[in-house]
Scaffold this motif. Structure first.
Motif, short mmCIF file in Angstrom:
data_model
loop_
_atom_site.label_atom_id
_atom_site.label_comp_id
_atom_site.label_asym_id
_atom_site.label_seq_id
_atom_site.Cartn_x
_atom_site.Cartn_y
_atom_site.Cartn_z
N ALA A 140 -7.44 0.23 4.54
CA ALA A 140 -8.58 -0.75 4.44
C ALA A 140 -9.21 -1.00 5.84
N TYR A 141 -8.43 -0.70 6.82
CA TYR A 141 -9.05 -0.88 8.13
C TYR A 141 -8.92 0.51 8.98
N PRO A 142 -9.53 1.34 8.85
CA PRO A 142 -9.39 2.84 9.59
C PRO A 142 -9.80 2.55 10.78
N GLY A 143 -8.80 3.04 11.72
CA GLY A 143 -9.17 3.10 13.24
C GLY A 143 -8.46 1.82 13.87
N LEU A 188 12.80 -3.11 1.14
CA LEU A 188 12.05 -3.63 2.11
C LEU A 188 11.48 -2.73 3.05
N ALA A 189 12.15 -1.72 3.29
CA ALA A 189 11.80 -0.47 4.20
C ALA A 189 10.39 0.18 3.61
N ASP A 190 10.65 0.44 2.26
CA ASP A 190 9.10 0.93 1.65
C ASP A 190 8.21 0.12 1.85
N ARG A 191 8.29 -1.26 1.51
CA ARG A 191 7.23 -2.34 1.54
C ARG A 191 6.64 -2.24 2.62
N LEU A 192 7.38 -2.59 3.89
CA LEU A 192 6.93 -2.60 5.15
C LEU A 192 6.05 -1.27 5.58
N ALA A 193 6.72 -0.14 5.38
CA ALA A 193 5.69 1.31 5.34
C ALA A 193 4.53 1.28 4.79
N ASN A 194 4.86 0.89 3.41
CA ASN A 194 3.57 0.79 2.66
C ASN A 194 2.34 -0.33 3.05
N ALA A 195 2.91 -1.33 3.40
CA ALA A 195 1.86 -2.44 3.89
C ALA A 195 1.02 -1.71 5.22
N HIS A 196 1.82 -1.40 5.95
CA HIS A 196 0.99 -0.70 7.29
C HIS A 196 0.11 0.45 6.66
N ALA A 197 0.60 1.18 5.85
CA ALA A 197 -0.40 2.48 5.34
C ALA A 197 -1.58 1.74 4.50
N ASP A 198 -1.35 0.84 3.61
CA ASP A 198 -2.44 0.27 2.87
C ASP A 198 -3.43 -0.57 3.80
N VAL A 199 -2.94 -1.17 4.97
CA VAL A 199 -3.86 -1.78 5.95
C VAL A 199 -4.74 -0.42 6.75
N ALA A 200 -3.88 0.46 7.04
CA ALA A 200 -4.65 1.67 7.48
C ALA A 200 -5.70 2.26 6.88
#
Length: 233
Positions: free
Chosen positions: A104-107, A90-102
């Motif tokens: 896809a939606y820079p800034g 879960l910790a990896d999935r949460l961190a990766n979700a934020h990274a993937d959104v960053a």
């Protein structure tokens, strides 16, 4: 603009809300999970000025529940960006979700919630977005010691979650400390109960008696009356 991310798991019998069993059967638990997700999606759709994203484990097409559940979920998330969850835990999935959104939606700043708080409203989400804009980071503590929301102006800061043990009575405090260790000021969102066990389901259903979640919980209650301890929670 704020990206509002819902971390969710496809409501497949035997794979979601297993701590509701018993009294729920795996099929009952999947129906309750689907209802919680749909109520959460409604709150997000009614929140103005956000870009909705579904970070999904599994496929909505595989969802169990009443006839048409998969189609209803697909229609409810029409127009949303759907990102697959990735990571070993879960910790990896949460961190990766934020990274993937960053990526896809820079800034853009990110507010991330789950599907376990169907009592959420658009007003509460709007308040969280406004607080995030002012504070830089927000964390919503949960009754069980975890957290129900994390907001970051820089979603890459979610990388600290990889060091935090998840699903413990100390997860919220450890997350708070990890964010502070990153040099962030973290504003506190209201305390909410998320749905883990049957007592939680009863308590949350009472908060939103007109929602899908409450109806699915009520459909199961006649077969198994609540104990005094559950009613008092």
């Amino acid at each position: 603009m704020t990206v509002l991310v819902v971390m969710a798991k496809s409501p497949v019998a035997g794979q979601v809300k297993t701590r509701l069993c018993p009294p729920a059967t795996p099929a009952d638990a999947a129906r309750i999970a689907a209802a919680a997700l749909l109520d959460t999606i409604d709150a997000v759709r009614n929140t103005a000025g956000v870009s909705p994203v579904l970070a999904l484990a599994g496929r909505l097409a595989d969802a169990d529940g009443p006839a048409g559940t998969a189609a209803e979920l697909a229609a409810a998330t029409s127009g949303w960006q759907v990102l697959p969850q990735r990571g070993a835990d879960l910790a990896d999935r949460l961190a990766n979700a934020h990274a993937d959104v960053a990526a896809a939606y820079p800034g853009e700043q990110v507010l991330q919630i789950g599907m376990d708080t169907p009592q959420l409203t658009a007003d509460r989400l709007t308040d969280a977005v406004d607080l995030l804009t002012d504070a830089g980071a927000v964390l919503g503590p949960a009754v069980d010691g975890g957290w129900w929301a994390l907001g970051l102006q820089n979603p890459c800061d979610a990388d600290v979650l990889r060091t935090v043990p998840m699903s413990t009575a100390d997860t919220g405090r450890r997350t708070w400390l990890a964010l502070h260790g990153r040099g962030l000021f973290v504003a506190r969102l209201p305390l909410l109960r998320d749905v883990d066990d049957w007592g939680d389901a009863l308590a949350v259903a009472r908060l939103v008696p007109g929602g899908r979640f409450a109806r699915q919980v009520a459909a199961l209650r006649p077969a198994r009356p609540a104990t005094v301890a559950e009613v008092d929670r």
